[in-house]
Write a protein that holds these residues in place. Structure first.
Motif, PDB file in Angstrom:
ATOM      1  N   GLY A   5       0.832  -1.223   0.000  1.00 30.07           N
ATOM      2  CA  GLY A   5       0.000   0.000   0.000  1.00 30.07           C
ATOM      3  C   GLY A   5       0.856   1.258   0.000  1.00 30.07           C
ATOM      4  O   GLY A   5       0.485   2.281  -0.601  1.00 30.07           O
ATOM      5  N   THR A   6       2.010   1.201   0.648  1.00 30.78           N
ATOM      6  CA  THR A   6       2.879   2.384   0.698  1.00 30.78           C
ATOM      7  C   THR A   6       3.509   2.638  -0.673  1.00 30.78           C
ATOM      8  O   THR A   6       3.594   3.787  -1.120  1.00 30.78           O
ATOM      9  CB  THR A   6       3.971   2.202   1.786  1.00 30.78           C
ATOM     10  N   ARG A  25      -0.011   9.678  -2.805  1.00 29.75           N
ATOM     11  CA  ARG A  25       0.659  10.854  -2.218  1.00 29.75           C
ATOM     12  C   ARG A  25       2.170  10.737  -2.369  1.00 29.75           C
ATOM     13  O   ARG A  25       2.895  11.726  -2.407  1.00 29.75           O
ATOM     14  CB  ARG A  25       0.308  10.972  -0.726  1.00 29.75           C
ATOM     15  N   LEU A  26       2.665   9.492  -2.438  1.00 25.64           N
ATOM     16  CA  LEU A  26       4.109   9.264  -2.533  1.00 25.64           C
ATOM     17  C   LEU A  26       4.542   8.961  -3.968  1.00 25.64           C
ATOM     18  O   LEU A  26       5.647   9.315  -4.377  1.00 25.64           O
ATOM     19  CB  LEU A  26       4.514   8.092  -1.630  1.00 25.64           C
ATOM     20  N   PHE A  27       3.651   8.283  -4.714  1.00 30.85           N
ATOM     21  CA  PHE A  27       3.963   7.904  -6.106  1.00 30.85           C
ATOM     22  C   PHE A  27       2.778   8.306  -6.983  1.00 30.85           C
ATOM     23  O   PHE A  27       1.819   7.538  -7.120  1.00 30.85           O
ATOM     24  CB  PHE A  27       4.210   6.381  -6.198  1.00 30.85           C
ATOM     25  N   PRO A  28       2.824   9.533  -7.537  1.00 29.13           N
ATOM     26  CA  PRO A  28       1.677   9.994  -8.336  1.00 29.13           C
ATOM     27  C   PRO A  28       1.317   8.991  -9.436  1.00 29.13           C
ATOM     28  O   PRO A  28       2.212   8.371 -10.018  1.00 29.13           O
ATOM     29  CB  PRO A  28       2.183  11.311  -8.935  1.00 29.13           C
ATOM     30  N   ARG A  29       0.041   8.817  -9.686  1.00 24.76           N
ATOM     31  CA  ARG A  29      -0.487   7.829 -10.651  1.00 24.76           C
ATOM     32  C   ARG A  29       0.196   6.466 -10.405  1.00 24.76           C
ATOM     33  O   ARG A  29       0.901   5.926 -11.254  1.00 24.76           O
ATOM     34  CB  ARG A  29      -0.279   8.318 -12.084  1.00 24.76           C
ATOM     35  N   PRO A  30      -0.050   5.925  -9.211  1.00 19.70           N
ATOM     36  CA  PRO A  30       0.708   4.738  -8.790  1.00 19.70           C
ATOM     37  C   PRO A  30       0.504   3.504  -9.656  1.00 19.70           C
ATOM     38  O   PRO A  30       1.376   2.634  -9.690  1.00 19.70           O
ATOM     39  CB  PRO A  30       0.210   4.478  -7.366  1.00 19.70           C
ATOM     40  N   PRO A  56       9.320   3.882 -15.363  1.00 16.60           N
ATOM     41  CA  PRO A  56      10.695   3.640 -14.915  1.00 16.60           C
ATOM     42  C   PRO A  56      11.477   4.920 -14.625  1.00 16.60           C
ATOM     43  O   PRO A  56      12.630   4.846 -14.195  1.00 16.60           O
ATOM     44  CB  PRO A  56      11.332   2.878 -16.079  1.00 16.60           C
ATOM     45  N   LYS A  57      10.860   6.084 -14.842  1.00 14.45           N
ATOM     46  CA  LYS A  57      11.603   7.326 -14.607  1.00 14.45           C
ATOM     47  C   LYS A  57      11.296   7.958 -13.251  1.00 14.45           C
ATOM     48  O   LYS A  57      11.520   9.147 -13.051  1.00 14.45           O
ATOM     49  CB  LYS A  57      11.297   8.305 -15.734  1.00 14.45           C
ATOM     50  N   ARG A  58      10.791   7.199 -12.330  1.00 15.10           N
ATOM     51  CA  ARG A  58      10.420   7.777 -11.021  1.00 15.10           C
ATOM     52  C   ARG A  58      11.630   8.064 -10.139  1.00 15.10           C
ATOM     53  O   ARG A  58      11.513   8.701  -9.107  1.00 15.10           O
ATOM     54  CB  ARG A  58       9.498   6.816 -10.271  1.00 15.10           C
ATOM     55  N   GLU A  59      12.756   7.476 -10.483  1.00  8.86           N
ATOM     56  CA  GLU A  59      13.992   7.625  -9.696  1.00  8.86           C
ATOM     57  C   GLU A  59      13.905   7.017  -8.304  1.00  8.86           C
ATOM     58  O   GLU A  59      14.521   7.490  -7.358  1.00  8.86           O
ATOM     59  CB  GLU A  59      14.434   9.095  -9.634  1.00  8.86           C
ATOM     60  N   SER A  60      13.097   5.980  -8.162  1.00 10.02           N
ATOM     61  CA  SER A  60      13.097   5.233  -6.891  1.00 10.02           C
ATOM     62  C   SER A  60      14.381   4.409  -6.876  1.00 10.02           C
ATOM     63  O   SER A  60      14.800   3.913  -7.918  1.00 10.02           O
ATOM     64  CB  SER A  60      11.944   4.231  -6.840  1.00 10.02           C
ATOM     65  N   SER A  61      14.974   4.255  -5.698  1.00 10.90           N
ATOM     66  CA  SER A  61      16.165   3.397  -5.618  1.00 10.90           C
ATOM     67  C   SER A  61      16.369   2.905  -4.191  1.00 10.90           C
ATOM     68  O   SER A  61      16.150   3.651  -3.234  1.00 10.90           O
ATOM     69  CB  SER A  61      17.399   4.180  -6.055  1.00 10.90           C
TER      70      SER A  61
END
Ligand code: HEM
Length: 426
Positions: free
Chosen positions: A320-321, A326-331, A336-341
């Motif tokens: 859910g997180t 609120r944390l990942f727009p359009r979840p 692949p360009k969200r820059e999560s790491s």
């Protein structure tokens, strides 16, 4: 002080079994709160999601993992005697061993090399063109991890081991016969690993060179200066074998993501190496693995204005997180360009936990997981024409852990060169 909202139902076990991954976030949305209380298996539980909740789980000494999981799940995954069941300095010391073993670049490169070899030797079989991807990946990972740990091939039955490791993960959300079968097979695997530990310690199995087997059996000392008991050493060896083979679940989702995003697949065929990590990280964010983790409070405290009590049972919603708008727009969108790491060590992108692995229960295997997934992407996109099917496989979120239905296969276009290569290996 604000009281914690409650669900209207007395017990939510059936709802959890029905809804699976969306159970916590659906209720958080409905109650307009990142925390709510309910009962599971008649036991009161506080379900939480979001960054602040992840911080409580991964950046505080106020929680423990002891007593936070149903017995069958604990036995199938980390188990008693494992690093996850330790706190404070005892945890930090044992965890440092895992960090040394699983996060060093050399160790990861050695594992990836072995994985590539075992993958290629399976797909090099000219007789087979269609492979069940989970089975292919699971066997390649099992062989690679056992080699890398230092368990000699003559002491192993790789197919049996691969099946047993897969069963441990696949049965975590089950009760009844399938969980019992998985538990029996786990006990068998633990007994086999205990015999390996004893053989290393009495010198009948020689471990030449540095490897995880030598570290765990001979070199490591807990804070009290003592070596691990045979039982604990077997559990920690399994704590490498099992999760490495479990990366096969993510390999299946990686292939699905490639099949559903053919523009990216084409792109990677011709290079674009720098973008591979972003693709792989988005797979880890979007696709389901562990829905939540458990913890227990070690003392009374106030969290976000809510009074919580010592011994309260908590569940943190990992899925859910990573799907929180609120944390990942359009979840729901694969981007692949969200820059999560995993490198960020934050409390938002938490498929394998949050914060710093050295000082918390965050997974020490993330860097390794990402490296294996990157290598698999190259193997799929660049070896030779591959078809991934069915691209429209359904992923039912009501089952934990979730798997595509029907299972995903890869179909290879074999060439004469492959056949020659395969013959020369025999
Ligand atoms: C297959 C993908 C993987 C997933 C989804 C995964 C997930 C997780 C999660 C969510 C935790 C945190 C548990 C908690 O907060 O209590 C964790 C911890 C752990 N993972 Fe992984 N993991 C994976 C791969 C690996 C690998 C490759 C290794 C091997 C090095 C590994 C070893 C561990 C260990 C030893 C812990 C316990 C850490 C501690 O308690 O400090 N995992 N994993």
């Amino acid at each position: 002080m604000k009281s914690v909202p409650r669900t209207s139902s007395f017990d939510s076990t059936l709802a959890l079994l029905r809804e699976g991954y969306t159970f916590i976030s659906a209720r958080c949305d409905e109650l307009g709160s990142d925390i709510f209380q309910t009962r599971l298996m008649l036991r009161p539980v506080l379900c939480m999601r979001g960054e602040a909740a992840a911080q409580l789980f991964y950046d505080s000494e106020d929680v423990t993992r002891v007593g936070s999981m149903p017995w069958t799940v604990l036995r199938l995954l980390q188990d008693k005697h494992s690093v996850q069941q330790l706190d404070g300095e005892r945890h930090r010391q044992r965890k440092a061993m895992f960090i040394d073993l699983a996060m060093s670049d050399n160790e990861i490169a050695a594992l990836v090399d072995r994985f590539r070899d075992h993958w290629l030797s399976q797909v090099g079989d000219p007789e087979t063109v269609r492979f069940d991807l989970r089975q292919l990946a699971n066997l390649a990972l099992t062989k690679a991890s056992a080699d890398w740990i230092g368990i000699p091939g003559s002491s192993r039955d790789d197919r049996r081991l691969a099946a047993s490791l897969a069963r441990m993960i696949d049965s975590t959300g089950s009760f009844g016969p399938s969980a019992w079968i998985a538990l029996m097979s786990r006990r068998r695997t633990e007994r086999w690993l205990a015999s390996i530990v004893e053989a290393v310690r009495d010198g009948s199995l020689d471990v030449s060179g540095e490897c995880a087997l030598k570290t765990i059996c001979l070199l490591y000392r807990d804070v009290d200066g003592r070596a691990l008991s045979t039982e604990a050493a077997a559990v920690e060896l399994l704590n490498l074998l099992r999760p490495i083979s479990a990366i096969s679940r993510w390999i299946v989702f990686l292939a699905l993501a490639l099949a559903r995003n053919t523009d990216w697949q084409e792109r990677f065929r011709g290079g674009h190496d720098k973008e591979i990590e972003g693709f792989v990280e988005e797979v880890r964010r979007l696709y389901p693995f562990f829905p939540f983790v458990g913890a227990r409070l070690r003392k009374d405290l106030v969290w976000q204005g809510h009074p919580l009590g010592k011994d309260d049972w908590l569940l943190l919603d990992l899925y859910g997180t990573t799907h929180d708008a609120r944390l990942f727009p359009r979840p729901a969108v694969f981007n692949p360009k969200r820059e999560s790491s995993w490198r960020n060590g934050d409390f938002r992108f938490i498929p394998q936990g949050g914060g710093r692995p050295e000082t918390s229960h965050r997974c020490p295997g993330e860097k390794m997981t990402v490296a294996i997934l990157q290598e698999t992407l190259k193997l799929i996109c660049r070896s030779r024409p591959v078809r991934i099917t069915p691209a429209d496989a359904n992923i039912p979120l009501g089952s934990i852990p979730a798997s595509p239905a029907p299972p995903v296969s890869i179909i290879l276009a074999h060439t004469e060169a492959n056949a020659v290569a395969a013959r020369s290996r025999r």
